[in-house]
Motif scaffolding. Structure first.
Motif, mmCIF file in Angstrom:
data_model
loop_
_atom_site.group_PDB
_atom_site.id
_atom_site.type_symbol
_atom_site.label_atom_id
_atom_site.label_comp_id
_atom_site.label_asym_id
_atom_site.label_seq_id
_atom_site.Cartn_x
_atom_site.Cartn_y
_atom_site.Cartn_z
ATOM 1 N N ASP A 1 37.479 35.939 43.170
ATOM 2 C CA ASP A 1 37.919 36.224 44.524
ATOM 3 C C ASP A 1 39.012 37.279 44.479
ATOM 4 O OD1 ASP A 1 38.120 36.075 47.248
ATOM 5 O OD2 ASP A 1 39.042 34.093 47.311
ATOM 6 N N TRP A 2 39.120 38.065 45.558
ATOM 7 C CA TRP A 2 40.207 39.018 45.672
ATOM 8 C C TRP A 2 41.493 38.262 45.991
ATOM 9 C CZ3 TRP A 2 38.956 43.525 43.869
ATOM 10 C CH2 TRP A 2 37.669 44.034 44.046
ATOM 11 N N GLU B 1 43.230 44.174 48.832
ATOM 12 C CA GLU B 1 42.162 44.521 47.899
ATOM 13 C C GLU B 1 40.803 44.605 48.601
ATOM 14 O OE1 GLU B 1 45.554 42.821 45.711
ATOM 15 O OE2 GLU B 1 44.375 42.158 47.452
ATOM 16 N N VAL B 2 40.627 43.799 49.639
ATOM 17 C CA VAL B 2 39.363 43.835 50.370
ATOM 18 C C VAL B 2 39.264 45.113 51.199
ATOM 19 C CG1 VAL B 2 37.832 42.587 51.928
ATOM 20 C CG2 VAL B 2 39.394 41.320 50.455
ATOM 21 N N LYS C 1 38.064 47.672 48.945
ATOM 22 C CA LYS C 1 36.639 47.489 48.671
ATOM 23 C C LYS C 1 35.793 47.998 49.829
ATOM 24 C CE LYS C 1 33.178 46.006 46.234
ATOM 25 N NZ LYS C 1 32.784 46.720 44.990
#
Length: 272
Positions: free
Chosen positions: A171-172, A177-178, A181
Motif C-alpha cells: 500500500d502507498w 504518493e497516490v 501515481k
C-alpha cells in the motif's frame, strides 16, 4: 404475531402467488437466478440514489423493491430445494452474531443475549476483519484477495482489492504518493493517444481510474458516491443551461462551444 411478521408473511404470500405454476404471472414464472440478478443490482443502485436525494418516502419505496428481490431469490431457492427465506434470514442473523462478539455472547446464537465490551469503532473494525479472515481461511481461501466479488461495481471492487492488498503491507503510505501515481498513469495514457490500439488505451485508462479509486480510499471518500454526486451536479447545471438558453431564444444546440461555456459559467456562478 407482530405487525412486522404479518407484513413479511404477506410479502412471501404475494411471491408464492406470482410463482404459482397454474395462476401465477407469466413473466415471473419465466425468471431464474441469472435473469433476476441485473434487477437486483439495479434496485440496490436505486436505493443509493434515493438516499442521495434525501427523500425518506422514496427510500422506503426503493428498500421495498430491494427486499422483493431478496424474496424472489429466496423463492427460487425454495423451489430448487436448496434454501428458503427462513434460511436466508437465519443465516445472516447468525453471521452478524458471530462477527460481533463484543455485542453478543458467542456461545449463544440468541440475539437478545447482550454481551457488550469496551471496544471502540476502530478496534471493532479490526476485529470484524480478523473474523472474516478466519471465515475465508476455513472456506479454503488461498489469497488475501479471495472473496472480493467480481459482481461489485468496478470502482467499489477496486477499493476493496486495494484494502485487501494493504493488509499485507502492499500500500502507498499516504495520498501524496497516490497523486504522483495518478500523474504517472495520466502521462502513460496520454502517450497512447497517438496510437491506434484501443486495447492499450482502455488498459491505460483503467490504470488511471484504479489510481483515482486508490486516492479516494486514502481520503476516506467513497468513489462511487463522489461520482454520483458529480453526476447529479452536472445534470442539474446542464438542465439549467438548457432552460436559460431556451429563455434567451437560442437553444444550446444553436450555440458554439465557447458560447455554451459562458452559459455554463453563469449557471455555476449562481450556485456559488
Amino acid at each position: 404475531m407482530s405487525e412486522t411478521h404479518r407484513a413479511i408473511d404477506r410479502l412471501l404470500q404475494v411471491m408464492d402467488r406470482l410463482r404459482d405454476p397454474d395462476t401465477g404471472c407469466p413473466w415471473d414464472l419465466e425468471q431464474d437466478f441469472r435473469s433476476i440478478a441485473p434487477y437486483t443490482i439495479e434496485e440496490a443502485h436505486e436505493v443509493a440514489d434515493a438516499i442521495e436525494q434525501g427523500d425518506p418516502e422514496h427510500i422506503r419505496e426503493e428498500l421495498g423493491d430491494l427486499l422483493f428481490q431478496v424474496v424472489f431469490h429466496a423463492r427460487l431457492g425454495k423451489e430448487q430445494g436448496v434454501f428458503d427465506f427462513a434460511a436466508v434470514t437465519d443465516g445472516i442473523a447468525k453471521k452478524l452474531i458471530r462477527r460481533h462478539p463484543h455485542v453478543f455472547d458467542r456461545s449463544d446464537d440468541d440475539p437478545s443475549d447482550h454481551h457488550r465490551t469496551g471496544l471502540d469503532s476502530q478496534a471493532q473494525t479490526a476485529n470484524w476483519e480478523a473474523i472474516k479472515a478466519e471465515e475465508r481461511a476455513s472456506a479454503g481461501a488461498t489469497s488475501v484477495l479471495d472473496g472480493v466479488s467480481r459482481g461489485l461495481p468496478a470502482l467499489r471492487r477496486a477499493v476493496k482489492l486495494q484494502k485487501r492488498a494493504g493488509r499485507v503491507g502492499f500500500d502507498w503510505p499516504g495520498p501524496a504518493e497516490v497523486f504522483a501515481k495518478i500523474r504517472e498513469e495520466l502521462d502513460e495514457l496520454e502517450a497512447e493517444l497517438d496510437g491506434a490500439d484501443p486495447d492499450r488505451l482502455e488498459d491505460e485508462l483503467g490504470d488511471v481510474l484504479f489510481a483515482v479509486a486508490n486516492l479516494a480510499r486514502k481520503l476516506d471518500v467513497d468513489p462511487g458516491s463522489a461520482l454520483r454526486r458529480s453526476n447529479h451536479k452536472f445534470e442539474r447545471r446542464f438542465r439549467a443551461m438548457e432552460a436559460e438558453a431556451e429563455a434567451e431564444g437560442r437553444p444550446l444546440d444553436q450555440r458554439a462551444l465557447d458560447e455554451q461555456e459562458l452559459v455554463y459559467q453563469r449557471v455555476k456562478a449562481r450556485e456559488e
